[in-house]
Design an enzyme around this catalytic site. Structure first.
Site, PDB file in Angstrom:
ATOM      1  N   HIS A 131     -18.674 -40.997 -44.447  1.00  0.00           N
ATOM      2  CA  HIS A 131     -17.273 -41.090 -44.855  1.00  0.00           C
ATOM      3  C   HIS A 131     -16.352 -40.870 -43.656  1.00  0.00           C
ATOM      4  O   HIS A 131     -16.769 -40.349 -42.620  1.00  0.00           O
ATOM      5  CB  HIS A 131     -16.955 -40.052 -45.940  1.00  0.00           C
ATOM      6  CG  HIS A 131     -17.175 -38.640 -45.490  1.00  0.00           C
ATOM      7  ND1 HIS A 131     -18.410 -38.046 -45.478  1.00  0.00           N
ATOM      8  CD2 HIS A 131     -16.323 -37.697 -45.013  1.00  0.00           C
ATOM      9  CE1 HIS A 131     -18.318 -36.808 -45.021  1.00  0.00           C
ATOM     10  NE2 HIS A 131     -17.054 -36.559 -44.725  1.00  0.00           N
TER      11      HIS A 131
ATOM     12  N   HIS B 129     -22.344 -35.001 -43.802  1.00  0.00           N
ATOM     13  CA  HIS B 129     -22.653 -33.571 -43.879  1.00  0.00           C
ATOM     14  C   HIS B 129     -24.030 -33.360 -44.508  1.00  0.00           C
ATOM     15  O   HIS B 129     -24.420 -34.112 -45.413  1.00  0.00           O
ATOM     16  CB  HIS B 129     -21.604 -32.831 -44.708  1.00  0.00           C
ATOM     17  CG  HIS B 129     -20.207 -33.083 -44.280  1.00  0.00           C
ATOM     18  ND1 HIS B 129     -19.741 -32.771 -43.018  1.00  0.00           N
ATOM     19  CD2 HIS B 129     -19.157 -33.644 -44.930  1.00  0.00           C
ATOM     20  CE1 HIS B 129     -18.463 -33.116 -42.925  1.00  0.00           C
ATOM     21  NE2 HIS B 129     -18.090 -33.651 -44.064  1.00  0.00           N
TER      22      HIS B 129
ATOM     23  N   GLU C 194     -17.918 -32.110 -50.885  1.00  0.00           N
ATOM     24  CA  GLU C 194     -16.464 -31.957 -50.921  1.00  0.00           C
ATOM     25  C   GLU C 194     -15.814 -32.999 -51.820  1.00  0.00           C
ATOM     26  O   GLU C 194     -16.483 -33.909 -52.327  1.00  0.00           O
ATOM     27  CB  GLU C 194     -15.896 -32.066 -49.507  1.00  0.00           C
ATOM     28  CG  GLU C 194     -16.228 -33.365 -48.800  1.00  0.00           C
ATOM     29  CD  GLU C 194     -15.892 -33.346 -47.316  1.00  0.00           C
ATOM     30  OE1 GLU C 194     -15.163 -32.445 -46.867  1.00  0.00           O
ATOM     31  OE2 GLU C 194     -16.358 -34.243 -46.590  1.00  0.00           O
TER      32      GLU C 194
ATOM     33  N   ARG D 182     -21.057 -35.939 -36.509  1.00  0.00           N
ATOM     34  CA  ARG D 182     -20.217 -37.086 -36.144  1.00  0.00           C
ATOM     35  C   ARG D 182     -21.123 -38.242 -35.730  1.00  0.00           C
ATOM     36  O   ARG D 182     -21.959 -38.096 -34.834  1.00  0.00           O
ATOM     37  CB  ARG D 182     -19.279 -36.684 -35.000  1.00  0.00           C
ATOM     38  CG  ARG D 182     -18.218 -37.716 -34.667  1.00  0.00           C
ATOM     39  CD  ARG D 182     -17.334 -37.259 -33.510  1.00  0.00           C
ATOM     40  NE  ARG D 182     -16.657 -36.007 -33.788  1.00  0.00           N
ATOM     41  CZ  ARG D 182     -16.876 -34.874 -33.130  1.00  0.00           C
ATOM     42  NH1 ARG D 182     -17.751 -34.831 -32.148  1.00  0.00           N
ATOM     43  NH2 ARG D 182     -16.210 -33.787 -33.446  1.00  0.00           N
TER      44      ARG D 182
END
Length: 323
Positions: free
Chosen positions: A175, A100, A117, A195
């Site tokens: 991740h 991200h 996150e 992605r």
């Protein structure tokens, strides 16, 4: 008029989804990969499910109650956009490997917030794992060579996980969630995902999913980090900090007796995610609210003293925004 608010879950069917979240669906659907518990993502605004404010959405409530709901400082910074996205994720198969962008890049490219996150492993099958970063120091050239020669997995770091583990995933960290993981996720309000690898999987029509190689390459953190799992020691009947970052603070609270929480110095809403057990939350100013396992409740910032009454041993994530 404010009180602890619960919301209708926003359920996301995924090709990798499992059965753990099917109880949240009225039709008991399978292959639900995500339950968005509290969301302000565009076209996915959470709607209240309890009390006299039922059927109002979160953005409408912030417009009316402003700092009383989210905290004066939070409202000043974010306006009517709630700053966090709260999810459960049920992985019945390996998710794609992704990364991200940070705030600066997301603002420049998408006019949006970045995505930092954290994950709390609510449950995990034996030998379940995550991908977290690289297994050695690398660089863009080596990464691209591994990616294009189908050897990316050789340089990625695998982490075996068990129930109760917690991980912090800053923007830029490569991740992926592995098969058999059931996760509570706290993140910035953002749905931007790059992605980078999907195991060459094909859908029913024989198509592979879109990759975002060029976008991802410039935001990846290529450094090697020897540790990703959060160190913490559980302490019964006391909040234990898991993660504190500029975007959120998350604590773990395991309790089997009444707990009084004081937030007089906190200028923020508080969210409770009930991972285990069930409890009643009382503000002393409105009707008590029951919170069952798998439910999430938003306590407005105007309530500075609340009491939690457990029906049984309860495990709760306590989430808020600090300066």
């Amino acid at each position: 008029m404010l009180y602890p608010l619960k919301f209708h879950p926003i359920l996301k069917k995924k090709i990798w989804g499992g059965e753990r979240l099917s109880y949240k669906s009225e039709q008991h659907e399978e292959s639900i990969g995500e339950s968005w518990e509290i969301s302000a993502v565009e076209d996915n605004i959470s709607v209240v499910s309890n009390g006299i404010l039922a059927d109002n959405d979160l953005q409408e409530l912030i417009e009316v109650y402003m700092g009383d709901l989210v905290g004066d400082r939070v409202y000043e910074k974010f306006g009517v956009e709630f700053p966090l996205l709260i999810k459960y994720i049920d992985a019945n198969d390996d998710l794609s490997i992704q990364v991200h962008p940070d705030d600066e890049t997301a603002k420049e490219r998408h006019n949006a917030y970045g995505k930092t996150e954290m994950w709390y492993i609510a449950d995990a099958e034996k030998d379940a794992s995550l991908i977290m970063g690289f297994n050695k120091e690398t660089d863009k050239a080596e990464y691209l060579q591994a990616l294009h020669s189908n050897k990316l997995m050789d340089i990625l770091n695998m982490e075996k996980v068990k129930k109760g583990d917690s991980f912090f995933i800053p923007a830029g960290l490569v991740h992926a969630i592995g098969k058999g993981c059931y996760i509570a996720e706290i993140q910035q309000t953002s749905d931007i995902t790059y992605r980078i690898y999907d195991y060459n999987r094909k859908d029913a029509e024989g198509h592979t999913r879109e990759l975002h190689t060029d976008l991802a390459t410039d935001v990846i953190d290529y450094h090697y980090y020897p540790k990703h799992k959060v160190d913490y020691t559980p302490h019964d009947n006391k909040s234990v900090q898991l993660v504190k970052c500029p975007y959120f603070t998350t604590n773990l609270l395991v309790f089997d007796r009444d707990i009084e929480k004081e937030y007089v110095h906190l200028d923020s809403f508080v969210i409770y995610m009930c991972i285990q057990g069930k409890f009643t939350i009382s503000t002393g100013e409105c009707d008590p609210v029951m919170v069952n396992k798998g439910e999430t409740v938003l306590v407005p910032a105007c309530f500075k003293n609340v009491t939690l009454y457990p029906d049984e041993v309860s495990r709760v994530l306590e989430i808020y925004v600090e300066e």
